[in-house]
Motif scaffolding. Structure first.
Motif, short mmCIF file in Angstrom:
data_model
loop_
_atom_site.label_atom_id
_atom_site.label_comp_id
_atom_site.label_asym_id
_atom_site.label_seq_id
_atom_site.Cartn_x
_atom_site.Cartn_y
_atom_site.Cartn_z
N GLY A 140 0.80 -1.23 0.00
CA GLY A 140 0.00 0.00 0.00
C GLY A 140 0.83 1.27 0.00
O GLY A 140 0.58 2.19 -0.78
N LYS A 141 1.83 1.32 0.88
CA LYS A 141 2.61 2.55 1.03
C LYS A 141 3.35 2.92 -0.26
O LYS A 141 3.34 4.04 -0.72
CB LYS A 141 3.63 2.37 2.17
CG LYS A 141 3.03 2.65 3.53
CD LYS A 141 3.80 3.77 4.23
CE LYS A 141 2.99 4.47 5.30
NZ LYS A 141 2.74 3.63 6.49
N ARG A 142 4.03 1.88 -0.81
CA ARG A 142 4.81 2.14 -2.03
C ARG A 142 3.88 2.46 -3.20
O ARG A 142 4.18 3.30 -4.04
CB ARG A 142 5.69 0.94 -2.36
CG ARG A 142 7.08 1.05 -1.74
CD ARG A 142 8.02 0.04 -2.31
NE ARG A 142 7.61 -1.31 -1.95
CZ ARG A 142 8.12 -2.41 -2.48
NH1 ARG A 142 9.06 -2.32 -3.41
NH2 ARG A 142 7.71 -3.60 -2.11
N GLN A 144 1.00 3.88 -3.05
CA GLN A 144 0.49 5.24 -2.86
C GLN A 144 1.56 6.27 -3.25
O GLN A 144 1.27 7.27 -3.90
CB GLN A 144 0.09 5.43 -1.40
CG GLN A 144 -0.85 6.59 -1.21
CD GLN A 144 -1.26 6.74 0.24
OE1 GLN A 144 -0.61 6.21 1.14
NE2 GLN A 144 -2.34 7.45 0.47
N ALA A 145 2.79 6.00 -2.84
CA ALA A 145 3.89 6.91 -3.18
C ALA A 145 4.03 7.03 -4.70
O ALA A 145 4.16 8.12 -5.25
CB ALA A 145 5.19 6.43 -2.55
#
Lengths: 208, 319
Positions: A140-142, A144-145
């Motif tokens: 998710g984090k990557r 989103q980035a």
């Protein structure tokens, strides 16, 4: 079907509207004396508008507390990419008819085309990784980035439009204002969150 | 940097096949649709008849040896696709908005270094010279072009009757300024009124005309009625429309687009495929009504007649 599926279908069909309008005007022989220029401008503007609508989803769902709106974002983002593809294809096929030497020279020499082409290139990884599988693969984090590239791409799209006009900057300025509001909302939220987090993090680290 | 890297990677390597085959089927379908549209349009353009000349006031005229034998664009295209920012910045705005322009009464004031400065009534002025049909290529700086059958008379013939003095080195022309008649002038898009200029020898050149008609009839408002300049070897914006003033001056005069962006629009603005505009390569152009671009000719193809005017000048500096 669930209500959201009906809504998605409706949004999908509405998103085909600009293309339908082009086809209709073609049928009416109403694409101006310079149809290639008309199609280029029309598809480009539609792509920019879809980018801005896509960027508008997050503020809208937060302000209206209609959190299901997120389910429309991917569809709208892919339509932005779809119209950007049509825009680029019009330029490559209709305008320059695969004259690659000229196209490459244009991309390097003309700042407004450099900006527009870069905006398109940045959208490609976003379209590719738009599936659920890619969200899982990237995390998710990557994911989103990566997808924050849409900010850069949309800004470049506005610059592309701005640098294209000869003298009358009113229209690109209007789209630039919308973009500034949408990005400004995020910056303000981010600043507020940071200001709140600092004291909270000290008091209740487990909730950070 | 991004551009270079992206073109090094074939898209087949970064796009998993199943990713686009399902979700993006519609993209392909629609893209194919767009291709069909374009192909169909090209075919239609090739087969459709030219528009008929609209009924209007006929103007008696003779043919000119300066005319090209190329096929003129349709009256519809000439009158519905042009720049005339006084009526809006879209190509179709002039046709939609120029109805507010009143072309009678109209006067053209001649001022400056001439022995006979005078204000001419437009109808008296038109009667002074026999009208000729001049079928000229027109090349817009935006890299599109047309062929247009103007009616007019040589500016040089008019200038000779005015007897310019030895101080007259340049000619400046001015468009009407009246925001009530020209709604585009209410915006600050350009510095109004529109002004343009020529060196005296350019103005005297037999190819340079004042046009008062189009396709055998009175000039439509959106094309610069009642009287406009036509300089066929220069980009279209030099050919100032709806002229109210002709001023003979000693110094190179200001011109509207040059004031706006001097790095992009020079005083001379000769059509030159070797000197690019920052936004448009000038090497090729699209003739309105044609599908493929065609190479742009030096001086828009009028080099045999006009190249001598620029002997010894560096056209990259004096663009």
């Amino acid at each position: 079907m669930k209500p959201i599926s009906w809504l998605k279908l409706a949004v999908f069909l509405a998103s085909l509207g600009p293309l339908a309008r082009l086809l209709w005007r073609y049928r009416q022989n109403d694409l101006t004396a310079n149809p290639i220029e008309f199609i280029t401008h029309s598809t480009g503007l539609t792509a920019l508008i879809f980018l801005l609508i896509t960027l508008g989803i997050t503020p809208l769902r937060r302000i209206s507390r209609q959190y299901w709106l997120i389910q429309l974002r991917r569809l709208l983002g892919l339509f932005a990419f779809f119209y950007a593809c049509l825009h680029l294809a019009t330029y490559v096929v209709l305008d320059h008819y695969f004259d690659w030497d000229r196209i490459v020279a244009d991309v390097y020499k003309r700042p407004y085309i450099t900006a527009g082409f870069t905006a398109f290139v940045l959208l490609v990884p976003l379209a590719i990784t738009s599936t659920g599988g890619w969200v899982r693969r990237l995390g998710g984090k990557r994911w989103q980035a990566l997808h924050r590239l849409i900010y850069v791409s949309t800004a470049l799209a506005v610059v592309h439009f701005w640098w294209l006009v000869k003298a009358d900057i009113r229209e690109p300025a209007a789209y630039g204002t919308v973009l500034a509001v949408l990005l400004g909302y995020r910056i303000v939220r981010w600043l507020l969150a940071r200001a709140q987090q600092a004291p909270q993090a000290a008091a209740q680290p487990e909730q950070g | 940097m991004l551009i270079k890297r992206a073109s090094d990677i074939p898209s087949s390597e970064i796009t998993p096949k199943q990713t686009y085959q399902n979700r993006r089927q519609f993209i392909l379908t629609a893209a194919a649709g767009a291709g069909l549209v374009a192909g169909g349009w090209a075919l239609k353009k090739l087969t459709e008849p030219e528009d008929e000349v609209a009924a209007g006031a006929k103007l008696p005229h003779s043919k000119s040896a300066f005319s090209t034998t190329e096929t003129p664009n349709s009256l519809r295209d000439i009158t519905h696709y042009n720049n005339f920012y006084e009526f809006g910045t879209d190509k179709e705005d002039p046709a939609a908005n120029a109805g507010t322009l009143r072309t009678r009464p109209w006067t053209v004031a001649v001022e400056g270094h001439v022995k006979k400065p005078k204000v001419y009534d437009i109808d008296a002025l038109i009667k002074m010279f026999p009208l000729e049909e001049r079928i000229y290529r027109l090349r817009c700086v935006e890299a599109w072009s047309m062929v247009i059958p103007w009616l007019g008379f040589p500016l040089g013939e008019f200038i000779k009757t005015l007897e310019p003095t030895s101080k007259a080195k340049f000619v400046q022309l001015v468009t009407l300024y009246d925001p009530a008649q020209m709604p585009g002038q209410k915006s600050g898009v350009l510095d109004w009124p529109y002004v343009e200029g020529l060196r005296l020898d350019e103005a005297l050149h037999p190819l340079t005309i004042l046009a008062v008609g189009l396709y055998g009839e009175v000039l439509p408002n959106q094309n610069g009625a009642p009287i406009r300049l036509v300089v066929p070897w220069k980009y279209g914006f030099k050919s100032i429309k709806s002229v109210v003033k002709i001023r003979f001056v000693e110094q190179m005069p200001e011109t509207t687009w040059n004031k706006m962006q001097p790095s992009e629009y020079g005083f001379y603005s000769n059509v030159n495929p070797n000197v690019d505009h920052p936004r448009w390569s000038q090497a090729t152009e699209r003739r309105i009504g044609e599908f493929r671009r065609r190479p742009t000719l030096m001086f828009n193809g009028y080099g045999d007649q006009v190249a001598g005017l620029y002997t010894g000048m560096d056209l990259r500096v004096n663009y």
